[in-house]
Design an enzyme around this catalytic site. Sequence first.
Site, PDB file in Angstrom:
ATOM      1  N   CYS A 134       7.060 -15.509  -1.563  1.00 22.73           N
ATOM      2  CA  CYS A 134       6.562 -15.197  -0.212  1.00 22.73           C
ATOM      3  C   CYS A 134       6.441 -16.448   0.659  1.00 22.73           C
ATOM      4  CB  CYS A 134       5.224 -14.488  -0.304  1.00 22.73           C
ATOM      5  SG  CYS A 134       5.248 -13.137  -1.480  1.00 22.73           S
ATOM      6  N   HIS A 276       1.653 -14.814   6.073  1.00 23.21           N
ATOM      7  CA  HIS A 276       2.377 -13.890   5.193  1.00 23.21           C
ATOM      8  C   HIS A 276       1.629 -12.562   5.159  1.00 23.21           C
ATOM      9  CE1 HIS A 276       4.142 -11.962   1.868  1.00 23.21           C
ATOM     10  NE2 HIS A 276       3.224 -12.281   0.981  1.00 23.21           N
ATOM     11  N   ASN A 307       4.319  -5.442   2.227  1.00 21.27           N
ATOM     12  CA  ASN A 307       4.543  -6.851   1.892  1.00 21.27           C
ATOM     13  C   ASN A 307       6.019  -7.009   1.525  1.00 21.27           C
ATOM     14  OD1 ASN A 307       4.842  -9.267   0.473  1.00 21.27           O
ATOM     15  ND2 ASN A 307       2.846  -9.141  -0.532  1.00 21.27           N
TER      16      ASN A 307
HETATM   17  N1  COA Z   1      -5.508   3.385  -5.854  1.00 22.40           N
HETATM   18  C1  COA Z   1      -6.780   3.739  -6.046  1.00 22.40           C
HETATM   19  N2  COA Z   1      -7.638   3.019  -6.793  1.00 22.40           N
HETATM   20  C2  COA Z   1      -7.154   1.912  -7.356  1.00 22.40           C
HETATM   21  C3  COA Z   1      -5.825   1.484  -7.216  1.00 22.40           C
HETATM   22  C4  COA Z   1      -4.993   2.287  -6.422  1.00 22.40           C
HETATM   23  N3  COA Z   1      -3.692   1.970  -6.196  1.00 22.40           N
HETATM   24  N4  COA Z   1      -5.648   0.350  -7.874  1.00 22.40           N
HETATM   25  C5  COA Z   1      -6.815   0.045  -8.436  1.00 22.40           C
HETATM   26  N5  COA Z   1      -7.738   1.005  -8.133  1.00 22.40           N
HETATM   27  C6  COA Z   1      -9.140   1.065  -8.527  1.00 22.40           C
HETATM   28  C7  COA Z   1      -9.379   0.357  -9.827  1.00 22.40           C
HETATM   29  O1  COA Z   1      -9.202   1.240 -10.903  1.00 22.40           O
HETATM   30  C8  COA Z   1     -10.800  -0.083  -9.663  1.00 22.40           C
HETATM   31  O2  COA Z   1     -11.640   1.012  -9.926  1.00 22.40           O
HETATM   32  P1  COA Z   1     -13.035   0.804 -10.710  1.00 22.40           P
HETATM   33  O3  COA Z   1     -13.850  -0.076  -9.790  1.00 22.40           O
HETATM   34  O4  COA Z   1     -13.548   2.193 -10.847  1.00 22.40           O
HETATM   35  O5  COA Z   1     -12.691   0.130 -11.983  1.00 22.40           O
HETATM   36  C9  COA Z   1     -10.933  -0.385  -8.183  1.00 22.40           C
HETATM   37  O6  COA Z   1      -9.890   0.359  -7.553  1.00 22.40           O
HETATM   38  C10 COA Z   1     -10.798  -1.830  -7.838  1.00 22.40           C
HETATM   39  O7  COA Z   1      -9.610  -2.352  -8.481  1.00 22.40           O
HETATM   40  P2  COA Z   1      -9.095  -3.781  -8.206  1.00 22.40           P
HETATM   41  O8  COA Z   1      -7.851  -4.045  -8.977  1.00 22.40           O
HETATM   42  O9  COA Z   1     -10.232  -4.734  -8.348  1.00 22.40           O
HETATM   43  O10 COA Z   1      -8.668  -3.652  -6.661  1.00 22.40           O
HETATM   44  P3  COA Z   1      -8.785  -4.731  -5.521  1.00 22.40           P
HETATM   45  O11 COA Z   1      -9.937  -4.479  -4.676  1.00 22.40           O
HETATM   46  O12 COA Z   1      -8.596  -6.119  -6.063  1.00 22.40           O
HETATM   47  O13 COA Z   1      -7.492  -4.376  -4.661  1.00 22.40           O
HETATM   48  C11 COA Z   1      -5.295  -5.219  -4.339  1.00 22.40           C
HETATM   49  C12 COA Z   1      -6.228  -4.433  -5.238  1.00 22.40           C
HETATM   50  C13 COA Z   1      -3.947  -5.315  -5.035  1.00 22.40           C
HETATM   51  C14 COA Z   1      -5.169  -4.502  -3.010  1.00 22.40           C
HETATM   52  C15 COA Z   1      -5.883  -6.631  -4.111  1.00 22.40           C
HETATM   53  O14 COA Z   1      -6.245  -7.225  -5.322  1.00 22.40           O
HETATM   54  C16 COA Z   1      -4.946  -7.542  -3.409  1.00 22.40           C
HETATM   55  O15 COA Z   1      -4.580  -7.301  -2.280  1.00 22.40           O
HETATM   56  N6  COA Z   1      -4.538  -8.662  -4.042  1.00 22.40           N
HETATM   57  C17 COA Z   1      -3.640  -9.620  -3.456  1.00 22.40           C
HETATM   58  C18 COA Z   1      -2.293  -9.032  -3.378  1.00 22.40           C
HETATM   59  C19 COA Z   1      -1.316  -9.940  -2.746  1.00 22.40           C
HETATM   60  O16 COA Z   1      -1.588 -10.521  -1.765  1.00 22.40           O
HETATM   61  N7  COA Z   1      -0.146  -9.983  -3.330  1.00 22.40           N
HETATM   62  C20 COA Z   1       0.942 -10.667  -2.817  1.00 22.40           C
HETATM   63  C21 COA Z   1       0.740 -12.120  -2.768  1.00 22.40           C
HETATM   64  S1  COA Z   1       2.187 -12.779  -2.267  1.00 22.40           S
END
Ligand code: COA
Length: 351
Positions: A134, A276, A307
Amino acid sequence: MTTQSSPETRADQPVLTVPEGPRHARIHGVGGYRPERVVTNEEVCTWIDSSDEWITQRSGIKERRFAREDETVIDMAEAAARDAIAMAGITPDQISVILMATVTHPYQTPAAAPLLAIRLGTNGPAAFDISAACAGYCYGISLANDMVRAGSAEYVLVVGVEKLSDFTDKHDRGTAFIFGDGAGAAVVGPSDFPGIGPTIWGSDGDNWDKIMQKESWTGLRGDMTDPAGGAVEWPNFAMQGQSVFRWAVYSIAPIVDKALAAAGLTAAQLDAFIPHQANMRITDAMIKHIGLPENVPVARDIAETGNTSAASVPLATARMLNEGEAPHGGLALQFGFGAGLVYAAQVVVLP
Ligand code: COA
């Protein structure tokens, strides 16, 4: 330009001829390409257990575009590049280097860039790919700036392009809703004024495995048959979402301060902030960190594009210019970061 001979140089040895430099460089044109097919959150939720509300709240994404099955990164790159070349007002044969930032061209080698060079009708320019995920486009702008300034190139075409739909496990809850396909491009060339500020870039290899290609988690994408006759699983991107989120928000947000300071600017002097498009919450945290005044437009292309990794910054730039959200000739801070982990930020004058 001449330089002093080193002590090892023979007395009768001729001095190398090198270009005069450095000169200024700027972006002369940008372009973007979005595939036709819109994939809504509702459609994504037919593959994973999720909801439009959750995806919107956690990422800011409402929809993304997916390329056709027969549409390649070269096809998408060509469309974006043609727009950038037209805006720059040059012809393809004036391009001396093509830098293609991509992590989804399905060959380790040969690179994608020489194929793009043929498609565009260029005149056999130097052409190679950059693997900086990215951050690839911002890495490319930095390299192009240095090449033009030093005189090793006249016009450099920088393309960020991804077909992430080919490398995403549709059934992985952590990534299926995030990635999209698209291409963005810029033409960098000589300028009468400084048009690309110093790049602040780096890497954090301790976090090498936070976003990486892995064999499919669900195995539902089918096989790639290897030459030895066995079957290997198709690789998909896997991501440790929370770690990446924390890294982006806490570790590298200060990079934007450094890019501003290196360019001799304050946040209030910007005409656009183009980070980004990883996650709307990461963008909001960065805005807060730099204390960006409310009147400075911010790229929020992620809502409709998802993304798109290397394509995200140039696609967002093209949209902001096309929609009149950012002014032609204005100052934009752009910031790429992702798998590696790697990052690069610079202030540019918009074409
Ligand atoms: N839909 C619904 N619920 C979901 C889910 C989905 N797609 N994915 C995870 N969950 C749930 C999990 O099971 C968890 O539930 P729990 O609290 O009951 O255990 C809860 O949501 C939180 O999960 P978590 O993995 O901690 O989510 P998050 O708040 O970290 O959000 C992302 C996930 C991916 C949106 C976030 O981590 C993110 O944006 N990270 C950076 C991504 C990024 O920038 N990537 C590219 C870089 S170049």
